[in-house]
Design a protein around this motif. Sequence first.
Motif, PDB file in Angstrom:
ATOM      1  N   GLY A  56       0.829  -1.200   0.000  1.00 54.09           N
ATOM      2  CA  GLY A  56       0.000   0.000   0.000  1.00 54.09           C
ATOM      3  C   GLY A  56       0.862   1.249   0.000  1.00 54.09           C
ATOM      4  O   GLY A  56       1.862   1.332  -0.717  1.00 54.09           O
ATOM      5  N   ASP A  57       0.501   2.208   0.832  1.00 55.58           N
ATOM      6  CA  ASP A  57       1.280   3.444   0.929  1.00 55.58           C
ATOM      7  C   ASP A  57       2.524   3.218   1.788  1.00 55.58           C
ATOM      8  O   ASP A  57       2.548   2.349   2.664  1.00 55.58           O
ATOM      9  CB  ASP A  57       0.430   4.557   1.545  1.00 55.58           C
ATOM     10  N   THR A  58       3.545   4.014   1.529  1.00 56.78           N
ATOM     11  CA  THR A  58       4.756   3.983   2.353  1.00 56.78           C
ATOM     12  C   THR A  58       4.978   5.367   2.956  1.00 56.78           C
ATOM     13  O   THR A  58       4.794   6.380   2.286  1.00 56.78           O
ATOM     14  CB  THR A  58       5.988   3.578   1.529  1.00 56.78           C
ATOM     15  N   SER A  59       5.308   5.386   4.217  1.00 58.92           N
ATOM     16  CA  SER A  59       5.646   6.639   4.887  1.00 58.92           C
ATOM     17  C   SER A  59       6.965   6.433   5.625  1.00 58.92           C
ATOM     18  O   SER A  59       7.402   5.304   5.835  1.00 58.92           O
ATOM     19  CB  SER A  59       4.537   7.044   5.872  1.00 58.92           C
ATOM     20  N   TYR A  60       7.584   7.552   5.998  1.00 57.44           N
ATOM     21  CA  TYR A  60       8.911   7.474   6.601  1.00 57.44           C
ATOM     22  C   TYR A  60       8.891   8.123   7.986  1.00 57.44           C
ATOM     23  O   TYR A  60       8.189   9.117   8.219  1.00 57.44           O
ATOM     24  CB  TYR A  60       9.943   8.152   5.700  1.00 57.44           C
ATOM     25  N   ARG A  61       9.684   7.535   8.867  1.00 57.63           N
ATOM     26  CA  ARG A  61       9.755   8.028  10.234  1.00 57.63           C
ATOM     27  C   ARG A  61      11.231   8.108  10.618  1.00 57.63           C
ATOM     28  O   ARG A  61      12.000   7.187  10.304  1.00 57.63           O
ATOM     29  CB  ARG A  61       9.015   7.077  11.179  1.00 57.63           C
ATOM     30  N   PRO A  62      11.621   9.181  11.272  1.00 53.67           N
ATOM     31  CA  PRO A  62      13.018   9.260  11.704  1.00 53.67           C
ATOM     32  C   PRO A  62      13.372   8.088  12.618  1.00 53.67           C
ATOM     33  O   PRO A  62      12.695   7.824  13.611  1.00 53.67           O
ATOM     34  CB  PRO A  62      13.074  10.587  12.478  1.00 53.67           C
ATOM     35  N   ASP A  63      14.397   7.375  12.262  1.00 49.78           N
ATOM     36  CA  ASP A  63      14.838   6.231  13.068  1.00 49.78           C
ATOM     37  C   ASP A  63      16.259   5.882  12.651  1.00 49.78           C
ATOM     38  O   ASP A  63      16.634   6.044  11.474  1.00 49.78           O
ATOM     39  CB  ASP A  63      13.912   5.035  12.861  1.00 49.78           C
ATOM     40  N   ILE A  64      17.020   5.377  13.608  1.00 51.10           N
ATOM     41  CA  ILE A  64      18.398   5.023  13.310  1.00 51.10           C
ATOM     42  C   ILE A  64      18.490   3.880  12.305  1.00 51.10           C
ATOM     43  O   ILE A  64      19.475   3.732  11.582  1.00 51.10           O
ATOM     44  CB  ILE A  64      19.146   4.655  14.622  1.00 51.10           C
ATOM     45  N   ALA A  65      17.426   3.043  12.231  1.00 46.62           N
ATOM     46  CA  ALA A  65      17.407   1.919  11.286  1.00 46.62           C
ATOM     47  C   ALA A  65      16.923   2.414   9.919  1.00 46.62           C
ATOM     48  O   ALA A  65      15.768   2.200   9.522  1.00 46.62           O
ATOM     49  CB  ALA A  65      16.501   0.807  11.802  1.00 46.62           C
ATOM     50  N   ALA A  66      17.804   3.073   9.213  1.00 43.41           N
ATOM     51  CA  ALA A  66      17.436   3.639   7.909  1.00 43.41           C
ATOM     52  C   ALA A  66      17.115   2.536   6.909  1.00 43.41           C
ATOM     53  O   ALA A  66      17.873   1.585   6.753  1.00 43.41           O
ATOM     54  CB  ALA A  66      18.569   4.509   7.375  1.00 43.41           C
TER      55      ALA A  66
END
Length: 256
Positions: free
Chosen positions: A137-147
């Motif tokens: 489906g849709d993809t969103s991004y969240r700040p996290d050390i696991a890039a």
Amino acid sequence: MPLVKENLRKSFWFHLAVVLALCGIFYGLFFASLHWFTRHGEEVRIPDVTGKDMRVAIDQLTQMQFDVYIDSTYEPEAKPYSVLKQVPDTGSVVKHGRTVFLTVNMVTPPKVAMPSLIGLSYRSAEMLLRISKLKIGDTSYRPDIAAGAILEMQSHGTVLRAGHMIPQGSKIDLVIGNGLGNTEWEVPDVTGSTVDEAMTYLNQYNLQPIFIPKNDATQIADTFAAMIVDQNPRARDAAGNPVRIKMGDVIQLYIE
């Protein structure tokens, strides 16, 4: 006596001739009827019914004097009741009356256990979803050390856990880590908030809080209900200017 022997000899050859004649007649009748039994020359080619509606395919095959056997499976990209596969294959030469096996797409998708995608790359997650007949489906991004790693799986806004039963063909939204980088925010002011409120607020900035009792002698019974009385760094410096902090940095919170 010689007459009897002669009669026996003639009778033997006569019966032998009769037997041979009958054998010849049956032999001729057998090969003459072989065409009728085997329907030689009445072979036809299997038509291509893949992609057609099941009812149209059955009607076409039965008109050609084929028997039809139906099985079903589910393919998210295909229309309900459409023919996904046929056996024998298209173009096969067979006789009338042969059974044709059709695999038809189901109307109601079966449920499948949600695969575990946490920590996987986008490509690996896409492969596992395809195997389970689920869609990206849709993809969103969240700040996290696991890039680049999958942080969360969602469907219609609901967070999914591995093993959750979900209909095949469902769209799975993915939350992906995009690294911390050098993104900076103004330090949020959480003094006067409870620990629970502060954690909720700081999570939006991906800051790592460390809680320190303001007074070592103070006994805190309920940490989440404790109040934030000070923080380091503070929201503003001595001159009153906003202080900035990098995403993922530590912020010390003094509680009592």
